[in-house]
Design a protein around this motif. Structure first.
Motif, short mmCIF file in Angstrom:
data_model
loop_
_atom_site.label_atom_id
_atom_site.label_comp_id
_atom_site.label_asym_id
_atom_site.label_seq_id
_atom_site.Cartn_x
_atom_site.Cartn_y
_atom_site.Cartn_z
N LEU A 1 0.80 -1.22 0.00
CA LEU A 1 0.00 0.00 0.00
C LEU A 1 0.84 1.28 0.00
O LEU A 1 0.38 2.31 -0.50
N ILE B 1 -8.78 1.87 -2.76
CA ILE B 1 -8.70 2.98 -1.82
C ILE B 1 -8.73 4.28 -2.61
O ILE B 1 -7.92 4.46 -3.54
N ASP C 1 -7.82 7.83 -3.91
CA ASP C 1 -6.46 8.37 -3.97
C ASP C 1 -6.17 9.31 -2.80
O ASP C 1 -5.10 9.23 -2.17
N HIS D 1 -5.78 7.43 0.42
CA HIS D 1 -4.51 6.70 0.37
C HIS D 1 -3.36 7.61 0.80
O HIS D 1 -2.49 7.22 1.58
N TYR E 1 -0.93 7.37 4.20
CA TYR E 1 0.53 7.41 4.13
C TYR E 1 1.07 8.37 5.20
O TYR E 1 1.99 8.03 5.96
#
Length: 265
Positions: free
Chosen positions: A19, A241, A243, A246, A250
């Motif tokens: 991921l 997921i 964008d 996501h 992160y």
């Protein structure tokens, strides 16, 4: 109990490899520092070396199962890969001689600065326009970035994805493509760093039976036992997921890693 915990964390490294393109470095370093706390000041050096080996296997496997239509974005990146490897060799050698305490705080500072960068500078969470999904359309990473990225990543045992993912994101890639491309770039860094670490002298400790060079093979095996099946499953059935979510995930993982490393060993 240590081995069970390492396998569980290995599951998480498998998730972060797919991921987020981390290959395990940011997750593996804190947990190996904890598992090898008996090594004292040498725990950080062993953790970065062990992390490099874990990233070689994780990133190599993830790259092998990445669709070729995604990997084609790295066409013509030979100079970048060579400079990443050269920088990583220098960084791994420097890590052998650096004091453990400063390396630990450099790791924390590196993550904090990266977190601030992705949160505050436009282009990661807030893109200037629609992020394109075509892997061939966005700009390529400049080759001159290879040496400094490789050196810093190998010195801290983080693989380099925390620099390459934001860079590729700002170059126009979606998070899905940017994190996938981070794995072959991580492999270029982690492979020479691992060779240097395996050739290093073992640290003096009662725990040295588990070490080859500076690599804790027991910890690496447990982490990989958890990680590899997860990588295989998630590459075959990648989660959908959004964008933006996501990208926020992160940043959230960077915050968690910082909090873990700030805790006393």
């Amino acid at each position: 109990m240590d081995v069970v915990m390492l396998v569980v964390v290995g599951l998480l490294t498998g998730v972060t490899t797919v991921l987020f393109g981390f290959g395990g470095g940011f997750v593996a370093v804190p947990v190996v520092v904890w598992a090898d706390a008996a090594l004292g000041d040498d725990a950080m050096r062993v953790a970065t070396a062990t992390s490099a080996l874990v990233m070689v296997v994780n990133a190599g496997f993830a790259t092998a199962v990445t669709p070729r239509r995604v990997l084609v974005a790295l066409s013509g990146s030979g100079p970048l890969l060579l400079l990443l490897a050269a920088g990583a060799s220098a960084g791994a050698v420097a890590a052998r001689f650096a004091p453990a305490g400063p390396v630990r705080w450099a790791f924390v500072g590196y993550v904090v600065l990266t977190l601030a960068d992705v949160l505050l500078r436009p282009g990661f969470l807030r893109t200037g326009g629609p992020v394109r999904g075509d892997a061939e359309a966005p700009r390529a990473l400049p080759a001159f970035l290879g040496a400094p990225v490789g050196a810093v990543a190998a010195f801290l045992g983080v693989g380099g994805s925390v620099m390459t993912v934001p860079a590729m994101r700002r170059a126009g890639h979606t998070m899905g493509v940017a994190t996938a491309l981070a794995n072959p770039l991580t492999l270029a860094i982690a492979l020479p760093a691992t060779v240097v670490s395996l050739a290093a002298a073992t640290v003096p400790s009662d725990a040295r039976a588990h070490l080859v060079g500076l690599v804790d093979l027991r910890a690496a095996a447990a982490l990989l036992l958890g990680a590899l099946p997860v990588i295989a499953v998630l590459r075959r059935r990648p989660p959908r997921i959004p964008d933006r979510a996501h990208a926020w995930a992160y940043a959230g993982l960077l915050a968690v890693v910082t909090a873990v490393m700030l805790r006393p060993v």
